[in-house]
Write an enzyme that holds these catalytic residues in place. Structure first.
Site, PDB file in Angstrom:
ATOM      1  N   LYS A 195       0.888  -1.178   0.000  1.00 21.55           N
ATOM      2  CA  LYS A 195       0.000   0.000   0.000  1.00 21.55           C
ATOM      3  C   LYS A 195       0.921   1.222   0.000  1.00 21.55           C
ATOM      4  O   LYS A 195       1.415   1.638   1.036  1.00 21.55           O
ATOM      5  CB  LYS A 195      -0.871  -0.013   1.262  1.00 21.55           C
ATOM      6  CG  LYS A 195      -2.212   0.705   1.132  1.00 21.55           C
ATOM      7  CD  LYS A 195      -2.136   2.144   0.675  1.00 21.55           C
ATOM      8  CE  LYS A 195      -1.844   3.115   1.807  1.00 21.55           C
ATOM      9  NZ  LYS A 195      -1.621   4.494   1.314  1.00 21.55           N
ATOM     10  N   GLU A 270       9.460   1.966  11.032  1.00 21.30           N
ATOM     11  CA  GLU A 270      10.495   2.973  10.758  1.00 21.30           C
ATOM     12  C   GLU A 270       9.778   4.320  10.753  1.00 21.30           C
ATOM     13  O   GLU A 270       9.006   4.616   9.852  1.00 21.30           O
ATOM     14  CB  GLU A 270      11.158   2.720   9.399  1.00 21.30           C
ATOM     15  CG  GLU A 270      11.771   1.333   9.241  1.00 21.30           C
ATOM     16  CD  GLU A 270      13.041   1.136  10.033  1.00 21.30           C
ATOM     17  OE1 GLU A 270      13.486   2.072  10.721  1.00 21.30           O
ATOM     18  OE2 GLU A 270      13.586   0.017   9.983  1.00 21.30           O
ATOM     19  N   GLU A 402       9.280  17.355  14.147  1.00 23.93           N
ATOM     20  CA  GLU A 402       9.754  17.023  12.805  1.00 23.93           C
ATOM     21  C   GLU A 402       9.047  17.905  11.787  1.00 23.93           C
ATOM     22  O   GLU A 402       7.820  17.902  11.708  1.00 23.93           O
ATOM     23  CB  GLU A 402       9.485  15.545  12.494  1.00 23.93           C
ATOM     24  CG  GLU A 402      10.054  15.132  11.153  1.00 23.93           C
ATOM     25  CD  GLU A 402       9.748  13.678  10.776  1.00 23.93           C
ATOM     26  OE1 GLU A 402       8.618  13.222  10.996  1.00 23.93           O
ATOM     27  OE2 GLU A 402      10.669  13.015  10.253  1.00 23.93           O
TER      28      GLU A 402
HETATM   29  P1  NAD Z   1       2.316   8.873   7.064  1.00 24.95           P
HETATM   30  O1  NAD Z   1       2.455   8.208   8.376  1.00 24.95           O
HETATM   31  O2  NAD Z   1       1.323   9.957   6.918  1.00 24.95           O
HETATM   32  O3  NAD Z   1       1.943   7.806   5.923  1.00 24.95           O
HETATM   33  C1  NAD Z   1       2.759   6.698   5.657  1.00 24.95           C
HETATM   34  C2  NAD Z   1       1.911   5.602   5.026  1.00 24.95           C
HETATM   35  O4  NAD Z   1       0.975   5.154   5.991  1.00 24.95           O
HETATM   36  C3  NAD Z   1       1.103   6.055   3.820  1.00 24.95           C
HETATM   37  O5  NAD Z   1       1.064   5.021   2.857  1.00 24.95           O
HETATM   38  C4  NAD Z   1      -0.281   6.268   4.414  1.00 24.95           C
HETATM   39  O6  NAD Z   1      -1.314   6.131   3.485  1.00 24.95           O
HETATM   40  C5  NAD Z   1      -0.330   5.164   5.445  1.00 24.95           C
HETATM   41  N1  NAD Z   1      -1.284   5.378   6.534  1.00 24.95           N
HETATM   42  C6  NAD Z   1      -1.725   6.544   7.056  1.00 24.95           C
HETATM   43  N2  NAD Z   1      -2.621   6.313   8.033  1.00 24.95           N
HETATM   44  C7  NAD Z   1      -2.749   4.966   8.155  1.00 24.95           C
HETATM   45  C8  NAD Z   1      -3.514   4.124   8.976  1.00 24.95           C
HETATM   46  N3  NAD Z   1      -4.349   4.607   9.894  1.00 24.95           N
HETATM   47  N4  NAD Z   1      -3.387   2.781   8.833  1.00 24.95           N
HETATM   48  C9  NAD Z   1      -2.546   2.272   7.912  1.00 24.95           C
HETATM   49  N5  NAD Z   1      -1.801   3.036   7.068  1.00 24.95           N
HETATM   50  C10 NAD Z   1      -1.889   4.371   7.198  1.00 24.95           C
HETATM   51  O7  NAD Z   1       3.774   9.356   6.679  1.00 24.95           O
HETATM   52  P2  NAD Z   1       4.198  10.231   5.408  1.00 24.95           P
HETATM   53  O8  NAD Z   1       3.743  11.627   5.630  1.00 24.95           O
HETATM   54  O9  NAD Z   1       3.788   9.509   4.170  1.00 24.95           O
HETATM   55  O10 NAD Z   1       5.776  10.127   5.491  1.00 24.95           O
HETATM   56  C11 NAD Z   1       6.588  10.998   6.214  1.00 24.95           C
HETATM   57  C12 NAD Z   1       7.027  10.364   7.516  1.00 24.95           C
HETATM   58  O11 NAD Z   1       7.731   9.144   7.248  1.00 24.95           O
HETATM   59  C13 NAD Z   1       8.000  11.222   8.296  1.00 24.95           C
HETATM   60  O12 NAD Z   1       7.650  11.207   9.648  1.00 24.95           O
HETATM   61  C14 NAD Z   1       9.338  10.519   8.084  1.00 24.95           C
HETATM   62  O13 NAD Z   1      10.312  10.757   9.082  1.00 24.95           O
HETATM   63  C15 NAD Z   1       8.919   9.101   8.035  1.00 24.95           C
HETATM   64  N6  NAD Z   1       9.937   8.277   7.383  1.00 24.95           N
HETATM   65  C16 NAD Z   1      10.665   7.427   8.165  1.00 24.95           C
HETATM   66  C17 NAD Z   1      11.671   6.667   7.591  1.00 24.95           C
HETATM   67  C18 NAD Z   1      12.474   5.708   8.424  1.00 24.95           C
HETATM   68  O14 NAD Z   1      13.085   4.817   7.839  1.00 24.95           O
HETATM   69  N7  NAD Z   1      12.515   5.844   9.729  1.00 24.95           N
HETATM   70  C19 NAD Z   1      11.928   6.768   6.219  1.00 24.95           C
HETATM   71  C20 NAD Z   1      11.156   7.661   5.462  1.00 24.95           C
HETATM   72  C21 NAD Z   1      10.152   8.406   6.059  1.00 24.95           C
END
Ligand code: NAD
Length: 509
Positions: A195, A270, A402
């Site tokens: 997803k 992550e 962040e």
């Molecule tokens: P997000 O948490 O908004 O979304 C990530 C994914 O989760 C998307 O595919 C989204 O559709 C899905 N999602 C959202 N709500 C959900 C739910 N209730 N149930 C299941 N899936 C759900 O994050 P983002 O804005 O897409 O990405 C940015 C974040 O990702 C930042 O905080 C960044 O630091 C983090 N990030 C971490 C790493 C790591 O390796 N630690 C790497 C890249 C990004």
């Protein structure tokens, strides 16, 4: 620079729209591109104009059900989970070859969809190929433990794929982060439902063709687009999916953790970061400035391991800030497709609004020394000038939260103890960067930092064999190298008696 947002037509005429964009982005289930069961779609925007350029299928529980059914069948009926590691490895190498051969097209689409500068998107495409190659090699080189109790017992580990892995990924480097999960999940013989992030669905659709061409059996890879709260949520709550590998925000991670708890799923998380870069007075300042500029402005600052808090020892603080601000002002913001561009457009207007909100907060919390709005000539789309705040107090929101954009906070310190306290003074613990030429201090300091990863006198350069993961609010579990293999497999222990059976006999007559 300006905070106003206008959309001058000539500027938009200079953007690049790739040829042959799809007319619709669809799910890919059991070897076929399909629409959502209920026909729902969502808008996909490109970040230079924020115009909708395509509709993507908006998946829900019914679509996740179909994808999980296909993945379950492919797992239960094989042959993927039973194939010899060498056979799976060959498919993975072919995937890497195809990704490499299409790196320019991949980068073009990724840059268009996400706003990442084209040169950096190209680097991410190559890293995606490398992820597959790495796990293709690892899976054939891998050995498992055996233990011998002389004359009595042999014990060995029978490593097994787990089943259907649910992979949920963010938008910041979409294709590369998908490969990061797909590589080990597939190498170990699992089948998957991916997803991808709803802001950037374009490149994920390319996997289907790549996998088909490489010979991945039908049903092993399934892709469901859609919003997190719909498609993502249904995947997390599906009883047929025993594993969830998630990369995204810490808040989302917390919710997924709770939603997966009733099913006792295997989870890899992550999450977010607010990583410190600590510059001691004895450091090579030129290298430290270059690295800390790159560390927060590369990938548009949309980087989980960004060194977004720079702590600088007071003796060199003023010189550092002056040099840093001057260099930040020279960082080239431009159209994502332009090879000269160093910072492109942020992914989406919602994210742009969030980052600009922090820029305004920063103006009340620190001393603005570079950027602070949209850059000259780019007062449209989601462009943000590289923004630097100095003299930021540790309780400031821009020090603690962040931002995930091209915004950095610089703070002075006097002693090692103070630097360590500042470095650890956030809820996050993903990465840290230490700049010093004192060997003893470098190691002592690095080992005391609460973070999953530390780079000493180095930018974020990572060998794929090393563990990747965060502590505190930055994550749970580690991936990378054998740790990914461990996450995606059961390690069944098989115990065999040698010689006499050693039974304590109950009920002897
Ligand atoms: P997000 O948490 O908004 O979304 C990530 C994914 O989760 C998307 O595919 C989204 O559709 C899905 N999602 C959202 N709500 C959900 C739910 N209730 N149930 C299941 N899936 C759900 O994050 P983002 O804005 O897409 O990405 C940015 C974040 O990702 C930042 O905080 C960044 O630091 C983090 N990030 C971490 C790493 C790591 O390796 N630690 C790497 C890249 C990004």
């Amino acid at each position: 620079m300006t905070g106003a947002r206008t959309t001058p037509a000539p500027a938009l005429d200079r953007r690049h729209v790739p040829a042959d964009l799809p007319d619709r982005i669809r799910h890919y289930i059991d070897g076929a591109f399909v629409d959502s069961v209920d026909g729902a779609t969502f808008d996909v925007l490109e970040p230079v104009s924020n115009e909708v350029y395509v509709q993507a299928a908006a998946g829900g529980a019914a679509d996740i059900d179909r994808a999980v059914a296909a993945a379950t069948r492919a797992f239960d009926e094989g042959p993927w989970p039973w194939m010899l590691p060498r056979e799976r490895s060959r498919v993975l190498h072919r995937i890497a070859d195809i990704v490499e051969s299409r790196d320019a097209r991949l980068a073009e689409l990724e840059s268009f969809d996400s706003g990442l500068p084209i040169t950096q998107a190209l680097g991410q495409a190559r890293r995606a190929a490398e992820n597959f190659r790495f796990f293709a090699d690892l899976i054939v080189a891998q050995s498992d433990d055996t233990f011998k109790v002389p004359g009595r017992q042999i014990n060995y580990v029978n490593r097994k794929p787990i089943g259907v892995a649910g992979l949920i990924t963010p938008w910041n480097t979409p294709f590369m982060l998908e490969s990061w999960k797909l590589g080990p999940a597939l190498a170990t013989g699992n089948t998957v439902v991916l997803k991808p992030a709803e802001f950037t669905p374009l490149s994920a659709s390319l996997w289907a063709g790549i996998f088909e061409e490489a010979g991945l059996p039908q049903g092993v890879f399934n892709l469901v687009h859609g919003l997190g709260e719909d498609a993502g949520d249904a995947l997390v709550k599906h009883p047929g999916v025993p594993l969830i590998s998630f990369t995204g925000e810490s808040g989302t991670g917390r919710l997924i953790f709770a939603n997966a708890a009733p099913f006792l799923k295997g989870l890899s998380m992550e999450l977010g970061g607010k990583s410190p870069a600590i510059v001691f007075a004895d450091a090579d300042l030129e290298a430290a400035v270059d690295a800390t500029i790159f560390g927060v402005f590369s990938l548009n600052g949309e980087r989980c391991t960004a060194g977004s808090r720079i702590l600088v020892q007071r003796d060199v603080y003023d010189a550092f800030v002056e040099r840093y601000a001057a260099q930040a002002r020279r960082v080239r913001v431009g159209y994502p497709h332009d090879p000269a561009t160093e910072v492109g457009a942020l992914v989406h207007p919602e994210h742009f609004a969030k980052v600009m909100g922090y820029v305004e907060i920063g103006k009340t919390e620190g001393r603005l020394v570079a950027g602070g709005g949209q850059p000259e000539g780019f007062a449209f789309g989601n462009f943000v000038a590289p923004t630097v705040f100095a003299d930021v107090a540790p309780e400031a929101r821009i020090f603690q939260e962040e931002i995930f954009g091209p915004v950095v906070a610089i703070t002075p310190f006097d002693t090692d103890e103070e630097a360590l306290a500042l470095a650890n003074d956030t809820r996050y613990g993903l990465a840290a960067y230490v700049w010093t030429n004192d060997l003893k201090r470098a190691h002592t300091f690095a080992q005391a930092i609460d973070s999953g990863m530390v780079w000493l006198n180095s930018n974020n350069v990572r060998d794929l064999r090393t563990p990747f993961g965060g502590v505190k609010a930055s994550g749970l579990g580690h991936e990378g190298g054998y740790r990914s293999i461990d996450f995606y497999t059961h390690q069944q222990a098989v115990h065999i008696t040698l010689g006499e059976v050693h039974n304590p006999t109950f009920g002897r007559t």
